[in-house]
Design an enzyme around this catalytic site. Structure first.
Site, PDB file in Angstrom:
ATOM      1  N   GLU A  26       0.831  -1.225   0.000  1.00 24.26           N
ATOM      2  CA  GLU A  26       0.000   0.000   0.000  1.00 24.26           C
ATOM      3  C   GLU A  26       0.858   1.264   0.000  1.00 24.26           C
ATOM      4  O   GLU A  26       0.493   2.276   0.605  1.00 24.26           O
ATOM      5  CB  GLU A  26      -0.973   0.018   1.184  1.00 24.26           C
ATOM      6  CG  GLU A  26      -2.346  -0.542   0.868  1.00 24.26           C
ATOM      7  CD  GLU A  26      -2.977   0.096  -0.360  1.00 24.26           C
ATOM      8  OE1 GLU A  26      -2.809  -0.498  -1.436  1.00 24.26           O
ATOM      9  OE2 GLU A  26      -3.602   1.155  -0.253  1.00 24.26           O
TER      10      GLU A  26
HETATM   11  C1  LIG Z   1       3.147  -9.675   0.389  1.00 25.38           C
HETATM   12  C2  LIG Z   1       2.748  -8.623  -0.594  1.00 25.38           C
HETATM   13  C3  LIG Z   1       1.419  -8.426  -0.894  1.00 25.38           C
HETATM   14  C4  LIG Z   1       1.041  -7.471  -1.856  1.00 25.38           C
HETATM   15  N1  LIG Z   1      -0.273  -7.350  -2.212  1.00 25.38           N
HETATM   16  C5  LIG Z   1      -0.607  -6.581  -3.291  1.00 25.38           C
HETATM   17  C6  LIG Z   1      -1.934  -6.592  -3.821  1.00 25.38           C
HETATM   18  O1  LIG Z   1      -2.830  -7.253  -3.301  1.00 25.38           O
HETATM   19  N2  LIG Z   1      -2.198  -5.849  -4.932  1.00 25.38           N
HETATM   20  C7  LIG Z   1      -1.250  -5.098  -5.540  1.00 25.38           C
HETATM   21  O2  LIG Z   1      -1.543  -4.456  -6.553  1.00 25.38           O
HETATM   22  N3  LIG Z   1       0.041  -5.044  -5.052  1.00 25.38           N
HETATM   23  C8  LIG Z   1       0.365  -5.780  -3.951  1.00 25.38           C
HETATM   24  N4  LIG Z   1       1.660  -5.771  -3.464  1.00 25.38           N
HETATM   25  C9  LIG Z   1       2.649  -4.949  -4.131  1.00 25.38           C
HETATM   26  C10 LIG Z   1       3.160  -3.787  -3.297  1.00 25.38           C
HETATM   27  O3  LIG Z   1       2.188  -2.784  -3.171  1.00 25.38           O
HETATM   28  C11 LIG Z   1       4.452  -3.296  -3.954  1.00 25.38           C
HETATM   29  O4  LIG Z   1       5.425  -4.307  -3.716  1.00 25.38           O
HETATM   30  C12 LIG Z   1       4.940  -1.977  -3.440  1.00 25.38           C
HETATM   31  O5  LIG Z   1       4.069  -0.945  -3.828  1.00 25.38           O
HETATM   32  C13 LIG Z   1       6.354  -1.629  -3.943  1.00 25.38           C
HETATM   33  O6  LIG Z   1       6.477  -1.855  -5.306  1.00 25.38           O
HETATM   34  P1  LIG Z   1       7.714  -2.729  -5.858  1.00 25.38           P
HETATM   35  O7  LIG Z   1       7.717  -4.007  -5.107  1.00 25.38           O
HETATM   36  O8  LIG Z   1       7.622  -2.784  -7.322  1.00 25.38           O
HETATM   37  O9  LIG Z   1       8.995  -1.930  -5.428  1.00 25.38           O
HETATM   38  P2  LIG Z   1       9.676  -0.587  -6.158  1.00 25.38           P
HETATM   39  O10 LIG Z   1       8.582   0.332  -6.495  1.00 25.38           O
HETATM   40  O11 LIG Z   1      10.518  -1.106  -7.258  1.00 25.38           O
HETATM   41  O12 LIG Z   1      10.520  -0.081  -4.992  1.00 25.38           O
HETATM   42  C14 LIG Z   1      11.772  -0.647  -4.578  1.00 25.38           C
HETATM   43  C15 LIG Z   1      12.396   0.294  -3.549  1.00 25.38           C
HETATM   44  O13 LIG Z   1      12.643   1.579  -4.157  1.00 25.38           O
HETATM   45  C16 LIG Z   1      11.983   2.602  -3.454  1.00 25.38           C
HETATM   46  N5  LIG Z   1      11.470   3.554  -4.432  1.00 25.38           N
HETATM   47  C17 LIG Z   1      10.561   3.329  -5.404  1.00 25.38           C
HETATM   48  N6  LIG Z   1      10.341   4.448  -6.120  1.00 25.38           N
HETATM   49  C18 LIG Z   1      11.124   5.394  -5.600  1.00 25.38           C
HETATM   50  C19 LIG Z   1      11.347   6.758  -5.903  1.00 25.38           C
HETATM   51  N7  LIG Z   1      10.702   7.381  -6.894  1.00 25.38           N
HETATM   52  N8  LIG Z   1      12.246   7.437  -5.167  1.00 25.38           N
HETATM   53  C20 LIG Z   1      12.892   6.844  -4.160  1.00 25.38           C
HETATM   54  N9  LIG Z   1      12.729   5.549  -3.813  1.00 25.38           N
HETATM   55  C21 LIG Z   1      11.851   4.842  -4.514  1.00 25.38           C
HETATM   56  C22 LIG Z   1      10.877   1.902  -2.691  1.00 25.38           C
HETATM   57  O14 LIG Z   1      10.508   2.623  -1.531  1.00 25.38           O
HETATM   58  C23 LIG Z   1      11.524   0.582  -2.349  1.00 25.38           C
HETATM   59  O15 LIG Z   1      12.323   0.720  -1.208  1.00 25.38           O
HETATM   60  C24 LIG Z   1       2.030  -6.687  -2.478  1.00 25.38           C
HETATM   61  C25 LIG Z   1       3.382  -6.872  -2.149  1.00 25.38           C
HETATM   62  C26 LIG Z   1       3.745  -7.832  -1.238  1.00 25.38           C
HETATM   63  C27 LIG Z   1       5.206  -8.045  -0.952  1.00 25.38           C
END
Ligand SMILES: Cc1cc2nc3c(=O)[nH]c(=O)nc-3n(C[C@H](O)[C@H](O)[C@H](O)COP(=O)(O)OP(=O)(O)OC[C@H]3O[C@@H](n4cnc5c(N)ncnc54)[C@H](O)[C@@H]3O)c2cc1C
Length: 552
Positions: free
Chosen positions: A370
């Site tokens: 989230e």
């Molecule tokens: C167990 C689990 C359940 C989930 N359930 C759902 C679900 O039901 N539905 C759904 O749609 N998603 C779901 N998610 C997805 C979750 O919302 C995302 O994993 C999360 O939003 C982060 O996206 P990402 O994993 O692609 O990481 P990224 O966006 O690639 O981020 C990686 C790191 O970089 C940082 N970062 C990213 N962008 C920036 C920026 N612009 N500047 C500085 N730092 C940055 C982030 O804070 C993080 O530390 C789930 C994830 C998990 C692990």
């Protein structure tokens, strides 16, 4: 959320959750399921069934067959669920996340159809937004929805793409899927089992292993045009934004519930564990470090959650910045509390036999899903930066003046220290404006963290003042008594003021060519140092209050 539960109905619901957990979910079973990495589908379906626990009903609007819980109800229920098991709570959240685009943006017919399915059939939903290459930056999504036309009018869509990390992904009955239509990102409702629609294996996760998480694969999946949420293309990101204040509040409540659950276990343990001739609960080196600051930080986050929930229920909009502050504070505090609870259990805490080890792994997710903590920092900083600019630099000075007035009425809740934090924040923001320091993204995000802490202090001292004058929300959680809450307010507000001032010096001096000039005077650092007087006595007051309570 026009309707809300009556306080007595909320209490019955919370009691039913507790009774269900006591009967069906002993710690031994939760630990076993965690170790087996098993999603207890039968239990989750019973929790969602109107014939059994029926948690779903609490969240579904009244007009669609539910009980119409408001944001405050949702917070209390999510906190209680998370205190039991965050994986199970996540499975429930997924249904609400999944149906939220329909609740906020669906046509009346869609709301009738799908919200009633949740209420009547206990249908499980999943929310398919994230993709392998589109997480924090959802606008980068690659899933497409191609219109299918008949005689010039759109009759359906063919959806293709992959979704990643979807809660309930392998078990849901219905899915909302975000896809790029010609008119822009749009939500579509897809049934499980539709041709071309499959899911990946249950992910082997660090925590919340009782929650099913799976990738979704959509290969030319056909849906009728009436599956486009709201009936108009291009509304998807707006609809996702509209629910953030609310859904982030749910995850905030998860951090709070899980963090407190771990801390309560540490408190119980330290009463019984004898070291060096006495119980650990009587050793200040233990309680002032491992228990009290975490209880205080969790209560600050509770104050932020309750204020935000109250305002959402009062119709003040989706309050995205406030929701982000609540989520950030509660998830960081919950994670830190669970880590401290392991430490508080010593070697035992490091084993699978003790729930604190599981809770620590579970609560870690609240800092990621989230919206990650870093995205929260960015949302908070950008939102409040605009307020600083619009007010000509007076935004936090004005809030500080309100806190000074509060201090005049209630001199013992820590409002004077919270005001110092706000004045310092105003000076820091102004300095960042003058020297264009927020061009460095790190500085911008650090501002987000400081703003959250200062506003958390403000919320906590206000909560302490309301508790003292018996004006808490009728459905507010009853935890610490007013005198202890006031001490907690003083502890947290002093810390916030000190952190804002210290970090302000750090980043301004640390910037290229950073010259502090008169910043230290403007930050009122000497006054903030003097405001630390009485800290140890307040830590003792909170400690005594925590150990004097009976457990819920
Ligand atoms: C167990 C689990 C359940 C989930 N359930 C759902 C679900 O039901 N539905 C759904 O749609 N998603 C779901 N998610 C997805 C979750 O919302 C995302 O994993 C999360 O939003 C982060 O996206 P990402 O994993 O692609 O990481 P990224 O966006 O690639 O981020 C990686 C790191 O970089 C940082 N970062 C990213 N962008 C920036 C920026 N612009 N500047 C500085 N730092 C940055 C982030 O804070 C993080 O530390 C789930 C994830 C998990 C692990």
């Amino acid at each position: 959320m026009a309707n809300e539960l009556k306080p007595e109905i909320l209490n019955v619901a919370l009691k039913s959750i507790d009774e269900f957990a006591a009967r069906e979910l002993p710690d031994s079973l939760l630990i076993e399921l965690d170790e087996k990495d098993e999603f207890p589908e039968e239990i989750v379906r019973r929790m969602s069934s109107g014939d059994d626990l029926g948690i779903q009903l609490l969240f579904v609007p009244y007009e669609y067959g539910g009980m119409g819980g408001g944001a405050f109800d949702v917070y209390r229920i999510c906190e209680r669920m998370a205190a039991i098991d965050l994986g199970l709570a996540t499975s429930e959240l997924a249904t609400f996340l999944g149906s939220d685009p329909i609740r906020v943006g669906g046509t009346e017919a869609q709301k009738q159809k799908y919200m009633s399915k949740i209420a009547k059939d206990g249908s499980l939903f999943a929310y398919g937004a994230t993709e392998p290459e589109a997480g924090s930056d959802l606008a980068a999504l690659k899933t497409t929805a191609e219109p299918v036309s008949d005689n010039g009018s759109v009759t359906g869509y063919r959806i293709s793409g992959t979704k990643q990390w979807i809660s309930n992904g392998g078990v849901a009955d219905l899915f909302t899927v975000l896809a790029m239509a010609p008119g822009g990102p749009s939500w579509f409702v897809v049934d499980a089992g539709t041709e071309g629609f499959t899911h990946g294996a249950h992910e082997d996760k660090h925590g919340i292993r009782l929650s099913n998480t799976a990738a979704l694969f959509l290969n030319d999946v056909y849906v009728d045009a009436d599956r486009l949420v709201g009936g108009v293309e291009g509304q998807g990101l707006v609809q996702a934004q509209q629910v953030f204040g609310y859904t982030r509040l749910m995850v905030a409540a998860f951090g709070l519930g899980a963090g407190w659950s771990a801390l309560e276990r540490a408190i119980d343990y330290s009463r019984k564990r004898i070291q060096a001739g006495g119980p650990l609960s009587e050793k200040a080196g233990y309680t002032y470090k491992l228990i009290v600051p975490h209880a205080v930080a969790l209560e600050a986050s509770r104050a932020a959650i309750e204020e935000t929930a109250e305002r959402i229920d009062a119709g003040e909009g989706s309050l995205n910045v406030e929701g982000a502050i609540a989520k950030y504070l509660a998830s960081e505090a919950g994670d830190a509390a669970a880590d401290a609870a392991i430490q508080a259990h010593g070697g035992y805490g490091y084993t699978h036999d003790y729930m604190v080890e599981k809770i620590k792994r579970d609560v870690r997710i609240t800092r990621i899903y989230e919206g990650t903590s870093e995205i929260m920092e960015m949302t908070i900083a950008r939102g409040r930066w605009q307020e600083h600019l619009k007010s000509g630099g007076d935004y936090y000075h004005a809030r500080a003046r309100a806190l000074e007035a509060l201090h005049g009425e209630s001199p013992d809740v820590g409002a004077d220290a919270a005001a110092l934090a706000h004045h310092a924040l105003a000076e820091l923001l102004e300095r960042c404006r003058l020297e264009k320091l927020t061009r460095n993204q790190h500085v911008l995000l650090r501002l987000g963290a400081l703003i959250a802490q200062a506003e958390g202090a403000e919320a906590l001292v206000r909560r302490a003042q309301r508790a003292a004058s018996k004006q808490l929300h009728a459905k507010a959680a009853k935890g610490l008594r007013p005198a202890a809450l006031a001490a907690a307010g003083r502890v947290y507000a002093r810390g916030a003021a000190l952190t804002v001032a210290t970090e302000a010096v750090r980043w301004v001096a640390g910037a290229d060519g950073g010259d502090l000039g008169d910043l230290e005077q403007k930050l009122r650092i000497a006054e903030i140092h003097r405001a630390q007087a009485g800290l140890l006595a307040d830590l003792q007051t909170v400690s005594e209050a925590l150990y004097a309570r009976r457990r819920r």
